[in-house]
Design an enzyme around this catalytic site. Structure first.
Site, PDB file in Angstrom:
ATOM      1  N   GLU A  85       0.687  -1.348  -0.115  1.00  0.00           N
ATOM      2  CA  GLU A  85       0.004   0.051  -0.043  1.00  0.00           C
ATOM      3  C   GLU A  85       0.882   1.250  -0.161  1.00  0.00           C
ATOM      4  OE1 GLU A  85      -3.235  -0.003   2.850  1.00  0.00           O
ATOM      5  OE2 GLU A  85      -3.416   2.155   3.093  1.00  0.00           O
ATOM      6  N   LYS A 279      -7.262  -1.052  11.441  1.00  0.00           N
ATOM      7  CA  LYS A 279      -6.672  -1.368   9.904  1.00  0.00           C
ATOM      8  C   LYS A 279      -5.420  -0.575   9.860  1.00  0.00           C
ATOM      9  CE  LYS A 279      -6.002  -1.493   5.270  1.00  0.00           C
ATOM     10  NZ  LYS A 279      -5.149  -0.508   4.718  1.00  0.00           N
ATOM     11  N   ASP A 295       4.273 -14.623  11.283  1.00  0.00           N
ATOM     12  CA  ASP A 295       2.816 -15.058  10.856  1.00  0.00           C
ATOM     13  C   ASP A 295       2.003 -13.792  11.149  1.00  0.00           C
ATOM     14  OD1 ASP A 295       0.344 -16.278  10.536  1.00  0.00           O
ATOM     15  OD2 ASP A 295       0.817 -18.032  11.629  1.00  0.00           O
ATOM     16  N   HIS A 392      -2.472  10.579   0.528  1.00  0.00           N
ATOM     17  CA  HIS A 392      -2.555   9.342   0.051  1.00  0.00           C
ATOM     18  C   HIS A 392      -2.347   9.184  -1.282  1.00  0.00           C
ATOM     19  CE1 HIS A 392      -3.804   5.115   0.531  1.00  0.00           C
ATOM     20  NE2 HIS A 392      -4.594   5.242  -0.448  1.00  0.00           N
TER      21      HIS A 392
HETATM   22  C1  MEV Z   1      -5.839   3.410   5.117  1.00  0.00           C
HETATM   23  O1  MEV Z   1      -5.031   1.928   4.774  1.00  0.00           O
HETATM   24  C2  MEV Z   1      -5.858   3.495   6.702  1.00  0.00           C
HETATM   25  C3  MEV Z   1      -6.598   4.467   7.096  1.00  0.00           C
HETATM   26  O2  MEV Z   1      -7.962   4.391   6.716  1.00  0.00           O
HETATM   27  C4  MEV Z   1      -6.506   4.182   8.923  1.00  0.00           C
HETATM   28  C5  MEV Z   1      -7.642   5.347   9.497  1.00  0.00           C
HETATM   29  O3  MEV Z   1      -8.494   5.760   8.924  1.00  0.00           O
HETATM   30  O4  MEV Z   1      -7.257   5.604  10.602  1.00  0.00           O
HETATM   31  C6  MEV Z   1      -6.100   5.715   7.013  1.00  0.00           C
END
Ligand code: MEV
Length: 438
Positions: A85, A279, A295, A392
């Site tokens: 990513e 995430k 793992d 991003h």
């Molecule tokens: C993207 O991979 C992760 C985010 O969505 C985490 C978050 O919203 O805190 C940017």
């Protein structure tokens, strides 16, 4: 659609490639070329990778990157990350640099205990089962002596075996709930070998336990397996600084701190947000776990179970403002190893560990937790200030240009153009077409 294949695993690699290319792809020749293109040029290295799993036909590349400048408990680390990513490594590096200038990260191990269970069915008197367990426990421990011997020499081994009555959930269901110290090994094979021996011994001992009735002697083993839920294999990582040091070009420091804490509190209270929040943490955690040959599925499963331990899925990180100080921390269960498994086999894993100064499992737990915290700091910081898309999409720009088939000159021109333009799929496409038509 292709048809079932018999004995696929017995085919040679070339035959496997032939079969897959002809049966499952539109361009068999192109498929073969592509698969071969990703082979290692050194046949010895390729063989090593072929033998990690079964039916290998090629290698699947992920970028291997470095996020430098992580100061953890006073030591500086360049952290290897394997992840696809865009923007994760950049965000980690930015966060590391930010905290480097504010004293760095602190991390501590809260516990290192691993868990495994023998699940069994016992139909009979519960008091007699308890008495049996007391008499069988020394035999259970004795029966794994040859497996635990080396681990014990190094200071690890079995911490405890407990008999657990789980009949409130499933009729006649009981467990041996076992805890382990596996030191620098993740310990899955060690734990599972001990558990399978416990199961065997349990059954044998029941057969000769005089106080049992004939039916009670017949303990039925359902399965023996480690648990990836390791709430006592726990690490804490934190950062703190005075609010005035939180200087941020996008927002006054106090406003930023308050919004940040609010964002974390939202993730604590609201599962929809908590999942995405966590995430983002796993972006950092998984990347280091993967680079160091651990793992990541086990880590993922254990971490998310931990995030739901109080009955509702919640944030793994916490933040508060106290006496003018901003505090941000994570507590996360991480069952990691720095010996065994892929650690001595995969050349890049070996290198990743070397880059990290060959850490112990405890040190690696701290580094990984810090990577998660740093990643979360970067994400929440963007979210409460500029929004996530600005950074991003900038990082994603090269992917978009590659997808459009831009050449090196076009890429250079467009990266330059987008320095002060908003990056969206549409704007990139439009700018690319404009350049093309000139
Ligand atoms: C993207 O991979 C992760 C985010 O969505 C985490 C978050 O919203 O805190 C940017």
């Amino acid at each position: 659609m292709n048809t079932p294949v018999e004995g696929f695993s017995k085919l040679t690699k070339t035959q496997k490639i032939d079969w897959i290319a002809t049966n499952c792809t539109k361009n068999p020749k192109g498929t073969k070329q592509l698969l071969e293109q990703y082979w290692n040029t050194d046949p010895k290295v390729q063989k090593l990778h072929d033998e990690f799993i079964e039916n290998t036909i090629s290698n699947y590349y992920l970028p291997f990157a470095i996020a430098p400048n992580f100061k953890i408990n006073g030591e500086l680390y360049a952290v290897p990350m394997a992840i696809e990513e865009s923007s994760v490594v950049a965000a980690a590096s930015k966060s590391a640099k930010f905290w480097l200038e504010r004293g760095g990260f602190k991390a501590e191990i809260i516990g290192t205990e691993k868990v495994g269970q023998v699940h069994f069915i016992y139909k009979g008197d519960k008091e007699r089962l308890s008495n049996f367990f007391v008499s069988a426990k020394p035999e259970l421990l004795k029966s794994v002596a040859s497996i635990t011997q080396n681990m014990e020499k190094r200071g690890g081994g079995i911490n405890n075996i407990e008999l657990r009555d789980v009949t409130d959930k499933i009729e006649d269901y009981h467990q041996l709930h076992c805890t382990f110290e596996t030191l620098d090994a993740m310990g899955a094979n060690f734990i599972n070998s001990c558990l399978e021996q416990f199961a065997k011994t349990l059954k044998e001992q029941a057969l000769v336990f005089d106080a049992f009735t004939k039916e009670e002697k017949n303990i039925e083993i359902v399965m023996s397996i480690l648990s990836n839920y390791v709430p006592d294999c726990l690490v804490k990582a934190e950062v703190s600084c005075s609010i005035s040091d939180l200087g941020n070009a996008d927002m006054p420091a106090m406003e930023f701190a308050e919004k940040f804490v609010q964002a974390v509190n939202i993730a604590k209270a609201e599962p929809y947000r908590a999942v995405t929040h966590n995430k983002g943490i796993m972006n950092g955690i998984d990347a280091v776990v993967l680079a160091t040959g651990n793992d990541f599925r086990a880590v993922e499963a254990g971490v998310h179970a931990f995030a739901a331990k109080d009955g509702q899925y919640s944030s793994l990180t916490h933040a508060k403002i106290e006496d003018g100080v901003f505090k941000f921390w994570i507590e996360v269960p991480l069952a990691l190893g720095t010996v065994g498994g892929l650690t001595t086999l995969h050349p890049l894993v070996k290198l990743a560990l070397e880059i990290l100064q060959n850490p112990s499992a405890k040190e690696l737990m701290q580094i990984v937790a810090v990577a998660g915290l740093a990643q979360n700091f970067a994400a929440v910081r963007s979210l409460v200030t500029t929004g996530i898309q600005k950074g991003h999409m900038k990082m994603h720009l090269l992917n978009m240009l590659n997808q459009l088939g831009a050449n090196e000159t076009e890429k250079k021109q467009l990266v330059n153009y987008f320095k002060d333009q908003t990056v969206t799929n549409a704007s990139v496409k439009e700018a690319f077409e404009r350049i093309k038509s000139k």
